[in-house]
Design an enzyme around this catalytic site. Structure first.
Site, PDB file in Angstrom:
ATOM      1  N   GLU A   1      41.904  45.678   6.899  1.00 61.46           N
ATOM      2  CA  GLU A   1      42.642  44.928   5.888  1.00 61.46           C
ATOM      3  C   GLU A   1      42.858  45.783   4.643  1.00 61.46           C
ATOM      4  OE1 GLU A   1      41.557  40.283   6.842  1.00 61.46           O
ATOM      5  OE2 GLU A   1      40.287  41.361   5.410  1.00 61.46           O
TER       6      GLU A   1
ATOM      7  N   GLY B   1      35.178  34.120  21.762  1.00 61.90           N
ATOM      8  CA  GLY B   1      35.119  32.735  21.333  1.00 61.90           C
ATOM      9  C   GLY B   1      34.164  31.923  22.184  1.00 61.90           C
ATOM     10  N   GLY B   2      34.670  30.816  22.737  1.00 64.82           N
ATOM     11  CA  GLY B   2      33.854  29.929  23.546  1.00 64.82           C
ATOM     12  C   GLY B   2      33.393  30.531  24.858  1.00 64.82           C
TER      13      GLY B   2
ATOM     14  N   ASP C   1      34.549  24.545  11.575  1.00 65.17           N
ATOM     15  CA  ASP C   1      35.410  25.540  10.919  1.00 65.17           C
ATOM     16  C   ASP C   1      35.043  26.912  11.469  1.00 65.17           C
ATOM     17  OD1 ASP C   1      36.931  27.170   9.286  1.00 65.17           O
ATOM     18  OD2 ASP C   1      36.156  26.375   7.394  1.00 65.17           O
TER      19      ASP C   1
ATOM     20  N   ASP D   1      33.421  37.744  11.607  1.00 63.10           N
ATOM     21  CA  ASP D   1      32.762  38.579  10.606  1.00 63.10           C
ATOM     22  C   ASP D   1      31.268  38.305  10.563  1.00 63.10           C
ATOM     23  OD1 ASP D   1      35.205  39.735   9.852  1.00 63.10           O
ATOM     24  OD2 ASP D   1      35.612  38.118   8.431  1.00 63.10           O
TER      25      ASP D   1
ATOM     26  N   ARG E   1      29.696  24.809   9.789  1.00 61.49           N
ATOM     27  CA  ARG E   1      29.823  24.528   8.359  1.00 61.49           C
ATOM     28  C   ARG E   1      31.228  24.863   7.885  1.00 61.49           C
ATOM     29  NH1 ARG E   1      24.373  27.978   6.784  1.00 61.49           N
ATOM     30  NH2 ARG E   1      22.861  26.612   7.843  1.00 61.49           N
TER      31      ARG E   1
ATOM     32  N   SER F   1      29.375  29.483   4.674  1.00 65.06           N
ATOM     33  CA  SER F   1      28.843  29.036   5.968  1.00 65.06           C
ATOM     34  C   SER F   1      27.812  29.996   6.546  1.00 65.06           C
ATOM     35  CB  SER F   1      29.995  28.889   6.977  1.00 65.06           C
ATOM     36  OG  SER F   1      30.454  30.158   7.430  1.00 65.06           O
TER      37      SER F   1
END
Length: 315
Positions: free
Chosen positions: A147, A229-230, A253, A259, A292, A298
């Site tokens: 970034e 992910g899942g 969320d 990260d 969270r 979070s």
């Protein structure tokens, strides 16, 4: 490189610092649509800052190399980093650009879309990195993302390699990944979209994922932790391939979960854990974070991770 694990692991992060404006909505809007959202939350973000914060909360001694604006957002961000014990000595202020800002929309299914204005992040340069040479050389792990300009990441990894410091790359956005950067990356932590873009290989099956990870290693990467992910995490290094299942939680969320994983992975590798064990621990940190709302808000502390028990309803 600090090899004495009687001391806190040392992590230096070179990367982006943003202010996040998170809008909670029933669903993601379509072009031209206006409707009422649930709430607005202001927090700190940017992949670099996120990874620095989670590493610090897990007990690491963290230095952060970044650019911010000369504005109120910059003051808030630096104060927040200091509250987490992060060394902010190497954060420079831009004269002309605002602090990077992200607008994040999160719907009731925890899906999100994000608009980022780079601002001062676009000015992070090799000179900024060289000013932090002592922190890079003293680290156990140096983490970079994209970034900020790729030149900053390359300079950081060159300094780290010369000092025998482990280099870790979050290859996002993937279009900026170069062969030079991959060759300087000891560890690479892509998601499925990113590894497909980098390697030009589809990643629809587990065999596809393994092949794509092997391709990264052929291009110079020594350790790959592919987040899915899942579907969990796939790791690959010289010792072989491991499959870490996803930690099952009720997500509210998912912003910043990648990260959280990367920062936690860096800490565990700095502590000397093998890649698969480090990824298993990092997956727990990421899982806690998605339960969270918010990004850096979070991220759990070390005590929370050590005391975490998987909820009964998700076992």
């Amino acid at each position: 490189m600090n090899n004495a694990q009687t001391t806190r692991p040392k992590i230096t992060v070179v990367g982006s610092a943003n202010v996040d404006l998170t809008f909670r909505t029933p669903r993601l809007p379509v072009p031209g649509e206006t409707f009422a959202g649930h709430s607005l939350h202001q927090g700190m973000g940017g992949k670099g800052a996120n990874q620095a914060v989670v590493a610090a909360r897990l007990g690491a001694d963290v230095s952060f190399v970044a650019r911010v604006g000369n504005d109120g957002f910059a003051t808030q961000a630096i104060d927040a980093y200091k509250n987490d014990g992060i060394n902010t000595k190497f954060i420079r202020h831009s004269k002309d650009q605002p602090t990077g800002t992200a607008a994040i929309l999160v719907d009731d299914e925890a899906e999100n879309c994000i608009i980022v204005v780079a601002g001062a992040n676009a000015e992070l340069c090799a000179d900024d990195v060289r000013s932090a040479k002592t922190a890079i050389e003293a680290a156990d792990v140096v983490i970079c993302q994209l970034e900020t300009p790729v030149e900053a990441a390359i300079e950081a990894f060159k300094i780290a390699r010369a000092a025998n410091v482990l280099t870790m790359l979050t290859p996002a956005p993937a279009k900026l990944v170069t062969d030079e950067l991959l060759a300087l990356s000891d560890a690479c932590v892509p998601n499925k979209t990113e590894i497909a873009a980098i390697t030009g290989k589809a990643v629809e099956t587990e065999a596809d994922c393994v092949l794509a990870a092997q391709t990264l290693m052929q291009r110079g990467v020594r350790q790959v932790a592919l987040t899915m992910g899942g579907e969990g995490v796939l790791t690959l290094d010289h010792s072989g391939m491991s499959r870490i299942p996803a930690t099952q939680v009720k997500a509210v969320d998912t912003t910043g979960a990648g990260d959280a994983f990367t920062g936690a992975l860096a800490v565990s590798l700095a502590e000397g854990l093998p890649l698969s064990d480090a990824a298993s621990r990092a997956a727990i940190v990421a899982a806690i974070s998605v339960t969270r709302i918010g990004t850096q808000t979070s991220f759990p502390s070390l005590d929370e991770v050590n005391g975490w028990n998987q909820p009964e309803e998700t076992k």
